[in-house]
Design a protein around this motif. Structure first.
Motif, mmCIF file in Angstrom:
data_model
loop_
_atom_site.group_PDB
_atom_site.id
_atom_site.type_symbol
_atom_site.label_atom_id
_atom_site.label_comp_id
_atom_site.label_asym_id
_atom_site.label_seq_id
_atom_site.Cartn_x
_atom_site.Cartn_y
_atom_site.Cartn_z
ATOM 1 N N LEU A 117 0.857 -1.187 0.000
ATOM 2 C CA LEU A 117 0.000 0.000 0.000
ATOM 3 C C LEU A 117 0.894 1.238 0.000
ATOM 4 O O LEU A 117 1.344 1.716 1.055
ATOM 5 N N ILE A 118 1.162 1.768 -1.177
ATOM 6 C CA ILE A 118 2.021 2.928 -1.310
ATOM 7 C C ILE A 118 1.533 3.741 -2.502
ATOM 8 O O ILE A 118 1.047 3.189 -3.499
ATOM 9 N N THR A 119 1.629 5.039 -2.404
ATOM 10 C CA THR A 119 1.113 5.926 -3.449
ATOM 11 C C THR A 119 2.252 6.447 -4.316
ATOM 12 O O THR A 119 3.432 6.397 -3.945
ATOM 13 N N GLN A 120 1.861 6.976 -5.478
ATOM 14 C CA GLN A 120 2.857 7.548 -6.383
ATOM 15 C C GLN A 120 3.521 8.784 -5.785
ATOM 16 O O GLN A 120 4.719 8.995 -5.963
ATOM 17 N N SER A 121 2.771 9.589 -5.079
ATOM 18 C CA SER A 121 3.344 10.802 -4.485
ATOM 19 C C SER A 121 4.379 10.466 -3.422
ATOM 20 O O SER A 121 5.384 11.170 -3.282
ATOM 21 N N THR A 122 4.169 9.371 -2.674
ATOM 22 C CA THR A 122 5.147 8.969 -1.659
ATOM 23 C C THR A 122 6.449 8.531 -2.307
ATOM 24 O O THR A 122 7.544 8.908 -1.866
ATOM 25 N N VAL A 123 6.357 7.734 -3.361
ATOM 26 C CA VAL A 123 7.560 7.279 -4.056
ATOM 27 C C VAL A 123 8.263 8.446 -4.726
ATOM 28 O O VAL A 123 9.500 8.560 -4.689
ATOM 29 N N ALA A 124 7.482 9.341 -5.353
ATOM 30 C CA ALA A 124 8.091 10.490 -6.012
ATOM 31 C C ALA A 124 8.782 11.417 -5.020
ATOM 32 O O ALA A 124 9.858 11.964 -5.296
ATOM 33 N N SER A 125 8.195 11.600 -3.839
ATOM 34 C CA SER A 125 8.824 12.438 -2.821
ATOM 35 C C SER A 125 10.113 11.824 -2.309
ATOM 36 O O SER A 125 11.091 12.538 -2.070
ATOM 37 N N ALA A 126 10.140 10.497 -2.137
ATOM 38 C CA ALA A 126 11.366 9.843 -1.670
ATOM 39 C C ALA A 126 12.458 9.904 -2.720
ATOM 40 O O ALA A 126 13.643 10.012 -2.392
ATOM 41 N N ALA A 127 12.076 9.830 -4.007
ATOM 42 C CA ALA A 127 13.053 9.908 -5.093
ATOM 43 C C ALA A 127 13.378 11.343 -5.489
ATOM 44 O O ALA A 127 14.238 11.547 -6.363
ATOM 45 N N GLU A 128 12.694 12.323 -4.864
ATOM 46 C CA GLU A 128 12.902 13.745 -5.143
ATOM 47 C C GLU A 128 12.642 14.064 -6.613
ATOM 48 O O GLU A 128 13.411 14.771 -7.263
ATOM 49 N N VAL A 129 11.564 13.522 -7.144
ATOM 50 C CA VAL A 129 11.079 13.849 -8.480
ATOM 51 C C VAL A 129 9.595 14.168 -8.357
ATOM 52 O O VAL A 129 8.957 13.886 -7.343
ATOM 53 N N SER A 130 9.042 14.757 -9.380
ATOM 54 C CA SER A 130 7.620 15.072 -9.367
ATOM 55 C C SER A 130 6.808 13.850 -9.794
ATOM 56 O O SER A 130 7.337 12.896 -10.378
ATOM 57 N N VAL A 131 5.527 13.893 -9.495
ATOM 58 C CA VAL A 131 4.645 12.787 -9.882
ATOM 59 C C VAL A 131 4.546 12.692 -11.394
ATOM 60 O O VAL A 131 4.481 11.596 -11.964
ATOM 61 N N VAL A 132 4.566 13.829 -12.076
ATOM 62 C CA VAL A 132 4.507 13.824 -13.544
ATOM 63 C C VAL A 132 5.757 13.165 -14.116
ATOM 64 O O VAL A 132 5.686 12.387 -15.085
ATOM 65 N N THR A 133 6.928 13.429 -13.511
ATOM 66 C CA THR A 133 8.165 12.792 -13.968
ATOM 67 C C THR A 133 8.131 11.295 -13.717
ATOM 68 O O THR A 133 8.647 10.503 -14.515
ATOM 69 N N LEU A 134 7.525 10.873 -12.616
ATOM 70 C CA LEU A 134 7.405 9.445 -12.333
ATOM 71 C C LEU A 134 6.487 8.765 -13.337
ATOM 72 O O LEU A 134 6.726 7.609 -13.721
ATOM 73 N N ARG A 135 5.440 9.451 -13.794
ATOM 74 C CA ARG A 135 4.490 8.833 -14.713
ATOM 75 C C ARG A 135 4.984 8.817 -16.160
ATOM 76 O O ARG A 135 4.423 8.104 -16.996
ATOM 77 N N SER A 136 6.027 9.588 -16.461
ATOM 78 C CA SER A 136 6.484 9.684 -17.865
ATOM 79 C C SER A 136 6.966 8.354 -18.433
ATOM 80 O O SER A 136 6.636 8.025 -19.581
ATOM 81 N N PRO A 137 7.728 7.534 -17.703
ATOM 82 C CA PRO A 137 8.118 6.226 -18.291
ATOM 83 C C PRO A 137 7.128 5.115 -17.962
ATOM 84 O O PRO A 137 7.460 3.926 -18.132
ATOM 85 N N TRP A 138 5.916 5.473 -17.511
ATOM 86 C CA TRP A 138 4.978 4.456 -17.044
ATOM 87 C C TRP A 138 4.554 3.507 -18.176
ATOM 88 O O TRP A 138 4.612 2.287 -18.016
ATOM 89 N N ASP A 139 4.145 4.057 -19.292
ATOM 90 C CA ASP A 139 3.651 3.218 -20.380
ATOM 91 C C ASP A 139 4.755 2.329 -20.949
ATOM 92 O O ASP A 139 4.523 1.138 -21.258
ATOM 93 N N GLU A 140 5.941 2.872 -21.106
ATOM 94 C CA GLU A 140 7.050 2.084 -21.659
ATOM 95 C C GLU A 140 7.420 0.914 -20.740
ATOM 96 O O GLU A 140 7.665 -0.198 -21.189
ATOM 97 N N LEU A 141 7.434 1.171 -19.409
ATOM 98 C CA LEU A 141 7.769 0.102 -18.462
ATOM 99 C C LEU A 141 6.693 -0.959 -18.428
ATOM 100 O O LEU A 141 6.985 -2.156 -18.300
ATOM 101 N N GLN A 142 5.446 -0.567 -18.506
ATOM 102 C CA GLN A 142 4.374 -1.574 -18.533
ATOM 103 C C GLN A 142 4.463 -2.408 -19.814
ATOM 104 O O GLN A 142 4.170 -3.614 -19.787
ATOM 105 N N ALA A 143 4.879 -1.812 -20.919
ATOM 106 C CA ALA A 143 5.033 -2.584 -22.151
ATOM 107 C C ALA A 143 6.180 -3.574 -22.038
ATOM 108 O O ALA A 143 6.123 -4.685 -22.553
ATOM 109 N N ILE A 144 7.269 -3.169 -21.335
ATOM 110 C CA ILE A 144 8.402 -4.082 -21.140
ATOM 111 C C ILE A 144 7.995 -5.241 -20.253
ATOM 112 O O ILE A 144 8.375 -6.394 -20.490
#
Length: 301
Positions: free
Chosen positions: A274-301
């Motif tokens: 149970l973890i949200t995208q905003s929590t992961v993005a805050s820990a990685a010091e990136v924005s949520v939009v930056t985290l979602r940018s490679p989302w489709d490519e990774l799901q395809a892989i």
């Protein structure tokens, strides 16, 4: 107990060796070996000027002093006047403490031979402070100090902040050693503007021709997993996702920390965490939009 004075001019006859010229008698003192007949100097400088390796007790293995270090402007050769106690740990009187304070003040005044040496000492002290704040190893600290020395030798400090060049040296050294350090961490520890550190970092790479390899997204996984408090299964699965992403153009087109954050989030979702995208993005010091940018490519892989 009888004592005997040490005389360097005492001649002793050596029966083991003979003169290579006339095969005559050879005498040796602490300075040289000569032949008594033809008087040539066969060997000289017999005094060992190296370190004293004889051990007087179990704790004293050598008497060579502290090793040289690149983290000091004088490489650790200067004398430091202590505070409060003498060499045996005894408390000093008030008169001796005041005298040592005056000596310490005069030593500080005459410590720098030039302004460049003073700037070097200030910059190396800043690099040591950043390495201690960021909890970096001594190896990375010494490499960063050597990089700062090279920057000053090439006159790259002119018109730039010493703190910014020190932070850029730390960040550049971490990239060369594949240490997971974000630029934002170096900027926050240096307490300077991000644009100054970025400018100094680009200048060091261009002027010193540093071959900085691209940061691998895999190197950020242990840090991110530790900050989020996730288990070993999620870490193992995130490593698999990251290794697949590195074999594609995704690792070159996206920010490494963003790729790592997306892989960790996908692994956490797969394992039911149970973890949200905003929590992961805050820990990685990136924005949520930056985290979602490679989302489709990774799901395809």
């Amino acid at each position: 107990m009888a004592t005997r004075d040490f005389d360097e001019d005492v001649q002793t006859e050596s029966s083991a060796n003979q003169c290579p010229e006339c095969h005559g008698h050879v005498t040796t003192n602490v300075k040289e070996t000569i032949c008594e007949d033809c008087k040539p100097v066969i060997e000289e400088q017999r005094i060992d000027h190296g370190p004293e390796w004889r051990a007087y007790d179990a704790d004293e293995r050598e008497r060579t002093g502290a090793p040289l270090t690149a983290a000091r402007h004088d490489r650790g050769l200067s004398t430091e006047i202590g505070h409060g106690t003498d060499a045996h740990g005894n408390e000093l009187s008030g008169q001796k403490r005041r005298r040592l304070a005056r000596m310490r003040r005069e030593q500080t005044r005459g410590r720098w031979q030039s302004k460049a040496e003073r700037n070097l000492a200030h910059g190396l002290g800043e690099v040591r402070r950043l390495a201690s704040t960021l909890e970096l190893s001594e190896s990375i600290r010494d490499q960063a100090c050597q990089l700062f020395r090279s920057a000053q030798s090439e006159d790259l400090l002119r018109g730039r902040s010493i703190e910014a060049v020190g932070a850029a040296s730390i960040y550049d050294t971490c990239l060369c050693n594949q240490h997971p350090l974000l630029l934002e961490d170096a900027v926050d520890a240096a307490r300077v503007e991000s644009t100054r550190v970025t400018n100094a970092y680009r200048t060091l790479n261009r002027k010193l021709e540093l071959s900085t390899p691209p940061m691998s997204p895999t190197s950020f996984i242990p840090r991110l997993i530790s900050e989020l408090g996730l288990d070993h299964d999620i870490r193992r699965r995130a490593n698999e996702f990251t290794e697949r992403a590195q074999r594609t153009v995704l690792a070159n087109s996206c920010q490494p920390s963003a790729v790592t954050a997306t892989c960790v989030y996908l692994a956490a979702q797969e394992q039911g965490a149970l973890i949200t995208q905003s929590t992961v993005a805050s820990a990685a010091e990136v924005s949520v939009v930056t985290l979602r940018s490679p989302w489709d490519e990774l799901q395809a892989i």
